[in-house]
Design a protein around this motif. Structure first.
Motif, PDB file in Angstrom:
ATOM      1  N   SER A   1     -18.508 101.386 -74.824  1.00  0.00           N
ATOM      2  CA  SER A   1     -19.244 100.146 -74.540  1.00  0.00           C
ATOM      3  C   SER A   1     -18.496  99.297 -73.526  1.00  0.00           C
ATOM      4  O   SER A   1     -19.103  98.683 -72.649  1.00  0.00           O
TER       5      SER A   1
ATOM      6  N   GLN B   1     -25.552  97.940 -76.761  1.00  0.00           N
ATOM      7  CA  GLN B   1     -25.494  98.416 -78.140  1.00  0.00           C
ATOM      8  C   GLN B   1     -25.892  97.296 -79.096  1.00  0.00           C
ATOM      9  O   GLN B   1     -26.668  97.499 -80.014  1.00  0.00           O
TER      10      GLN B   1
ATOM     11  N   ASP C   1     -26.842 102.227 -74.187  1.00  0.00           N
ATOM     12  CA  ASP C   1     -25.730 102.306 -75.142  1.00  0.00           C
ATOM     13  C   ASP C   1     -26.286 102.494 -76.544  1.00  0.00           C
ATOM     14  O   ASP C   1     -26.792 101.559 -77.153  1.00  0.00           O
ATOM     15  N   GLU C   2     -26.202 103.694 -77.048  1.00  0.00           N
ATOM     16  CA  GLU C   2     -26.742 104.077 -78.355  1.00  0.00           C
ATOM     17  C   GLU C   2     -28.167 103.568 -78.547  1.00  0.00           C
ATOM     18  O   GLU C   2     -28.455 102.831 -79.485  1.00  0.00           O
TER      19      GLU C   2
HETATM   20 MG    MG Z   1     -20.016 100.875 -78.442  1.00  0.00          MG
END
Ligand code: MG
Ligand code: ATP
Lengths: 290, 358
Positions: free
Chosen positions: A62, A104, A188-189
């Motif tokens: 991240s 995220q 991000d995810e």
């Molecule tokens: Mg992360």
């Protein structure tokens, strides 16, 4: 599996070699006081390529994409866009260069409507000069259509996002990034909170973005999501790059091992086997009893 | 999640139901204003609440509060408070009248200086909040004292008094010799008319209130900047990540509250022909009360300009209504406190409905 050298290896397309990567990170270092989050990470993503960024919790994934999206500035190191060094002091500047990010930890305004969230920071306007005003009709139309493409039926474009489910909120963030991403799409995810169907839609989006010639950076802990869409994998470990691997060189199994570290996974397997043995040796057999 | 599939289109799924009333945060204030209007029409209608002088009096009180309440509302939607508003009223009034009367400055020059000063105060407040991350409550509380003290100190040092009146000085205003009729001379200047005109039997403050409200409502709902105000108050980090210039929005909002305070100060100065260092005391809290009664969330990210109008009307009608009904005005404070509590509880309930998906 070739882990030696840990140098970047690129897909062999001759035409792609000619022009510089869309984004390139060189020797990025980021420290927070005494904490070294990134310690000299390099990565490059070309047009029409999906780079999967893998690594443990706290590996620095991240942090790396925050540097790229202008949320934080690197302590040292260089960011290059199409070969030109750039420096983003705010997310707004990164966006101006066509970089769209789904973070995220969701960048969503719970009290604002779906439409206003969708266009936040990039509002469509009509009129000119001091009479420039929001084009709400267009904003509603686009927001509802884009959410519909993800399989979310927004009946009221003025509904507060706070009244939606976690996955639906995630879909707002993703569809807006996909809509605005012109050069680089960073996720991000993105699939962490999503159901199977929406996760499938997101992966299809990633494939579509690649087909449109975007550079895509995808972070995920799910190898079943990563492997099918990725062209290459970059593995981060404790703030350093473990290497970049082209998909043709590695199997799903190997990626899984690299994601969590071979040694750890082997140790875990051995440990689990021991548990199984202990279970068998116990009088009365398997662990069903309690 | 196990959402029921709609047979008409298997790819589409229903999103949680809309709560209509959520899109109207001012509903409570509108209802409250109507109730209070009806109430005082009944108990004080024959005593002058509905007479043109009565209407004028509560509209004027509402307008004065409404103007600063508007600035407070926008700022509160943006997630901050400004407690220096009351002191700013005194400072702006004095900064305008003292140079005009004592040093003979032309009125346009004094006006420019006042608005530059307001922009400066807003800039300093906003920048300190941005840079330090401290609650604006504390930062602007400091300026509540600093501004009031500066106004008092400078006024006393220059004039030896705490009040400046056009009548007290035989001098010139824009080249016209003043004397006993100084206030009229002041009001007859071009800018004097801007702040002391009357139209359709209503004072300038009411028209300024109306105009500024329309401007604020337009800004909030129809411009990108309005979108940013909501975002900065609702979730500043997410706003920044979405590309909103959070720091700039905050500074502009603090400038807005100082600007509104200056407008009110000028309206008072031109109306009374005087400036006083004690003016605007406690107005910072009344501005916040107007915003809260108007449906704006104390925690930011939610509210309307129109709500602030009705918040100010509730305030104005009640304070003047109690006066016109010849009740003991001491009770006004009790009523105000209770009203504030009800409004906050109501708003809190709405916020919960908005943020908790069910
Ligand atoms: Mg992360
Ligand atoms: N603001 C901060 N202050 C101090 N340390 C930080 C900060 N942000 C990140 N770190 C540290 O940097 C490291 C990397 O964090 P990062 O969020 O990039 O990890 P990640 O790879 O995204 O992990 P995850 O898979 O859990 O999301 C962590 O050890 C974290 O503690």
């Amino acid at each position: 599996m070739a882990t030696s050298g840990a140098a970047s290896r690129r897909p062999g397309a001759a035409s792609a070699q000619a022009e510089p990567p869309v984004v390139e990170l060189r020797d990025i270092v980021k420290t927070y006081g005494r904490v070294v989050a990134l310690n000299g990470v390099s990565m490059a993503v070309r047009a029409g390529e999906v780079m999967c960024l893998l690594g443990d919790n706290g590996a620095g994934k991240s942090t790396l994409i925050k540097v790229l999206s202008g949320v934080i500035t690197a302590t040292s190191g260089e960011v290059l866009l199409r070969g030109q060094p750039v420096r983003f002091d705010s997310p707004r500047e990164a966006q101006r260069h066509g970089i769209a990010t789904v973070h995220q930890h969701l960048a969503i305004q719970p009290l604002m409507s779906v439409t206003r969230n969708f266009f936040l920071g990039r509002e469509p306007t009509v009129g000119w000069g001091p009479f420039r005003r929001l084009d709400m009709a267009k904003a509603r139309r686009v927001a509802v259509a884009e959410m519909g493409r993800m399989g979310i039926d927004v009946r009221d474009a003025d509904q507060a996002v706070g009244t939606m489910s976690g996955g639906e909120r995630q879909c707002v963030a993703i569809s807006r990034a996909v809509y605005f991403g012109a050069e680089v799409l960073i996720l991000d995810e993105p699939t962490a909170a999503l159901g199977v169907r929406q996760a499938g839609v997101v992966l299809r989006y990633v494939a579509q973005a690649r087909a449109r010639g975007l550079a895509v950076i995808l972070i995920t802990h799910n190898v079943h999501h990563a492997y099918p869409v990725a062209d290459a994998f970059t593995i981060l470990r404790r703030g350093t790059s473990y290497g970049t691997f082209v998909k043709s060189e590695v199997t799903r199994e190997e990626v899984l091992r690299m994601m969590s570290g071979t040694e750890e996974l082997d140790a875990l397997e051995a440990e689990l086997e021991e548990f199984a043995l202990a279970d068998q040796e116990r009088p009365g057999g398997g662990g069903e009893g309690r | 999640m196990a959402a029921p599939r709609k047979p008409r289109d298997e790819r589409l799924r229903q999103v949680g139901r809309l709560r209509r009333f959520l899109s109207r945060p001012e509903t409570g204030a509108v209802a409250g204003a109507i109730i209070i209007f009806v109430f005082f029409s009944i108990v004080a209608g024959d005593k002058g609440f509905l007479a043109s002088r009565g209407i004028r009096s509560w509209l004027e009180v509402s307008a004065q509060l409404g103007i600063i309440g508007l600035g407070a509302t926008l700022l509160m939607i943006g997630g901050q408070f400004d407690l220096s508003v009351g002191s700013m009223i005194a400072a702006a009034g004095m900064l305008f009248l003292l140079p005009v009367v004592v040093f003979g400055w032309p009125i346009p020059l004094a006006l420019v200086v006042v608005f530059l000063f307001a922009a400066g105060v807003g800039f300093v407040n906003g920048t300190i909040v941005n840079r330090t991350g401290l609650p604006s409550f504390i930062v602007t509380l400091a300026f509540l004292f600093i501004l009031r003290g500066l106004t008092l100190g400078i006024t006393r040092a220059v004039t030896g008094s705490t009040q400046v009146s056009v009548r007290a000085f035989i001098g010139t205003v824009d080249g016209v010799v003043t004397g006993a009729d100084a206030r009229a001379v002041l009001q007859e200047t071009v800018f004097g008319r801007m702040f002391s005109f009357e139209w359709l039997g209503l004072p300038a403050s009411v028209w300024w209130w109306l105009g500024l409200t329309l401007l604020a409502a337009y800004l909030l709902l129809r411009t990108p900047f309005g979108n940013w105000i909501f975002a900065v108050g609702g979730n500043p980090e997410a706003a920044r990540n979405a590309g909103v210039p959070v720091e700039l929005v905050r500074v502009l909002l603090f400038m807005g509250t100082a600007f509104c305070a200056s407008i009110l100060a000028l309206l008072q100065v031109f109306d009374l022909g005087s400036a006083d260092v004690t003016r605007g005391t406690l107005k910072e809290f009344e501005a916040i009360i107007v915003a809260v009664i108007g449906g704006t969330l104390l925690t930011g990210g939610y509210g309307t300009a129109v709500g602030a109008v009705f918040g100010a009307l509730i305030f104005g009608m009640t304070s003047q209504g109690i006066f016109i009904a010849r009740w003991n005005t001491d009770w006004f404070r009790v009523f105000l406190g209770a009203l504030l509590l009800v409004a906050v509880i109501f708003n809190n309930y709405i916020r919960k409905r908005a943020t908790e998906a069910s």
